[in-house]
Design a protein around this motif. Structure first.
Motif, PDB file in Angstrom:
ATOM      1  N   ASP A 228       0.843  -1.213   0.000  1.00  0.00           N
ATOM      2  CA  ASP A 228       0.000   0.000   0.000  1.00  0.00           C
ATOM      3  C   ASP A 228       0.872   1.254   0.000  1.00  0.00           C
ATOM      4  O   ASP A 228       0.769   2.096  -0.861  1.00  0.00           O
ATOM      5  N   ILE A 229       1.816   1.367   0.953  1.00  0.00           N
ATOM      6  CA  ILE A 229       2.711   2.540   1.002  1.00  0.00           C
ATOM      7  C   ILE A 229       4.119   2.114   1.401  1.00  0.00           C
ATOM      8  O   ILE A 229       4.315   1.041   1.966  1.00  0.00           O
TER       9      ILE A 229
ATOM     10  N   ARG B 217       2.753   5.970   9.040  1.00  0.00           N
ATOM     11  CA  ARG B 217       1.790   6.301   7.978  1.00  0.00           C
ATOM     12  C   ARG B 217       1.108   7.645   8.259  1.00  0.00           C
ATOM     13  O   ARG B 217       0.589   7.886   9.354  1.00  0.00           O
TER      14      ARG B 217
ATOM     15  N   GLY C 180      -1.733   6.993   2.451  1.00  0.00           N
ATOM     16  CA  GLY C 180      -2.295   5.766   1.885  1.00  0.00           C
ATOM     17  C   GLY C 180      -3.805   5.702   2.113  1.00  0.00           C
ATOM     18  O   GLY C 180      -4.421   6.660   2.571  1.00  0.00           O
ATOM     19  N   SER C 181      -4.383   4.552   1.800  1.00  0.00           N
ATOM     20  CA  SER C 181      -5.850   4.440   1.880  1.00  0.00           C
ATOM     21  C   SER C 181      -6.321   3.512   3.000  1.00  0.00           C
ATOM     22  O   SER C 181      -7.510   3.392   3.252  1.00  0.00           O
ATOM     23  N   LYS C 182      -5.371   2.888   3.694  1.00  0.00           N
ATOM     24  CA  LYS C 182      -5.754   1.941   4.767  1.00  0.00           C
ATOM     25  C   LYS C 182      -6.250   2.711   5.994  1.00  0.00           C
ATOM     26  O   LYS C 182      -6.038   3.914   6.106  1.00  0.00           O
TER      27      LYS C 182
ATOM     28  N   GLN D   6      -3.337  -0.800  12.352  1.00  0.00           N
ATOM     29  CA  GLN D   6      -2.789  -0.687  10.992  1.00  0.00           C
ATOM     30  C   GLN D   6      -1.312  -0.294  11.032  1.00  0.00           C
ATOM     31  O   GLN D   6      -0.503  -0.817  10.269  1.00  0.00           O
TER      32      GLN D   6
ATOM     33  N   ASP E 206       1.869  -2.063   9.342  1.00  0.00           N
ATOM     34  CA  ASP E 206       2.850  -1.332   8.519  1.00  0.00           C
ATOM     35  C   ASP E 206       4.274  -1.648   8.968  1.00  0.00           C
ATOM     36  O   ASP E 206       5.187  -1.787   8.146  1.00  0.00           O
TER      37      ASP E 206
END
Length: 223
Positions: free
Chosen positions: A1-2, A47, A55-57, A63, A67
């Protein structure tokens, strides 16, 4: 994701530093240099903090611990000493519960298990700020970002004290004498992690930055 942004210094065993809410890895400037002769010091930007993309999470402690797992896997780091400050300490505890084999040792600085661990004098303005930011979040990207950041402190973390008994890594719990986290709450964290050492040093919540000589000495003594 990132891909998380990070600063790195040193060549020896991995020592990962996790900053607090709204900060970035530069918070640990007095640790990055100091420990780089003994460790491969890696200061991450969480994040949506510092230079790491949002990101979109979900924007949650859970989370952030995923990560960290992805980061360690992506950089072929099988295990690390992990130092977390404030929200970073909460990420570190969550991570140690989810991925015990990846944590060689744990330093929990100014962490809390739930929002009640924060003194009300600190928490009330955060709650008010959160409600205001939430109200304007649909109209302003700044307010939306504020609501997400403050939401981490209003709605999280949610760790049960008894869960901490599963942490097997050697652990140092450290805080400032005048921390914004209740001292009784910090002691409860230390009491529930098997064999954890507790160190309370002069200063407030920001001892790693403001009282770094005493903080670094306490970290060295944990062994």
């Amino acid at each position: 994701d990132i891909a998380l942004y990070y600063q790195e210094k040193g060549k020896k065993e991995p020592f990962i530093l996790l900053h607090g809410n709204g900060e970035d890895g530069s918070y640990f400037k007095h640790q990055i240099d100091y420990f780089s002769d003994r460790y491969r010091v890696i200061a991450l930007d969480t994040r949506g903090h510092g230079r790491s993309p949002r990101g979109s999470k979900p924007f949650t402690i859970e989370q952030f611990s995923y990560d960290l797992y992805d980061f360690m896997e992506g950089h072929a780091i099988p295990e690390a000493v992990i130092l977390g400050f404030s929200d970073g300490a909460n990420i570190a505890m969550e991570f140690a519960l989810a991925y015990p084999d990846k944590v060689k040792a744990l330093i929990v600085n100014g962490g809390n298990l739930n929002p009640d661990g924060v003194k009300r004098t600190t928490q009330i303005p955060i709650e008010i700020g959160y409600r205001i930011a939430k109200r304007f979040a649909s109209k302003s990207t700044g307010a939306k970002r504020n609501a997400e950041m403050l939401g981490l402190m209003v709605n999280e973390p949610n760790i049960e004290a008894d869960e901490l008994r599963r942490i097997k890594a050697p652990t140092l719990v450290i805080c400032g004498r005048n921390d914004m986290i209740r001292e009784s709450h910090t002691k409860m964290i230390a009491d529930h992690i098997p064999g954890a050492k507790l160190s309370i040093i002069q200063g407030n919540h920001f001892i790693a930055n403001k009282r770094h000589a005493a903080f670094n000495k306490a970290e060295e003594r944990r062994k």
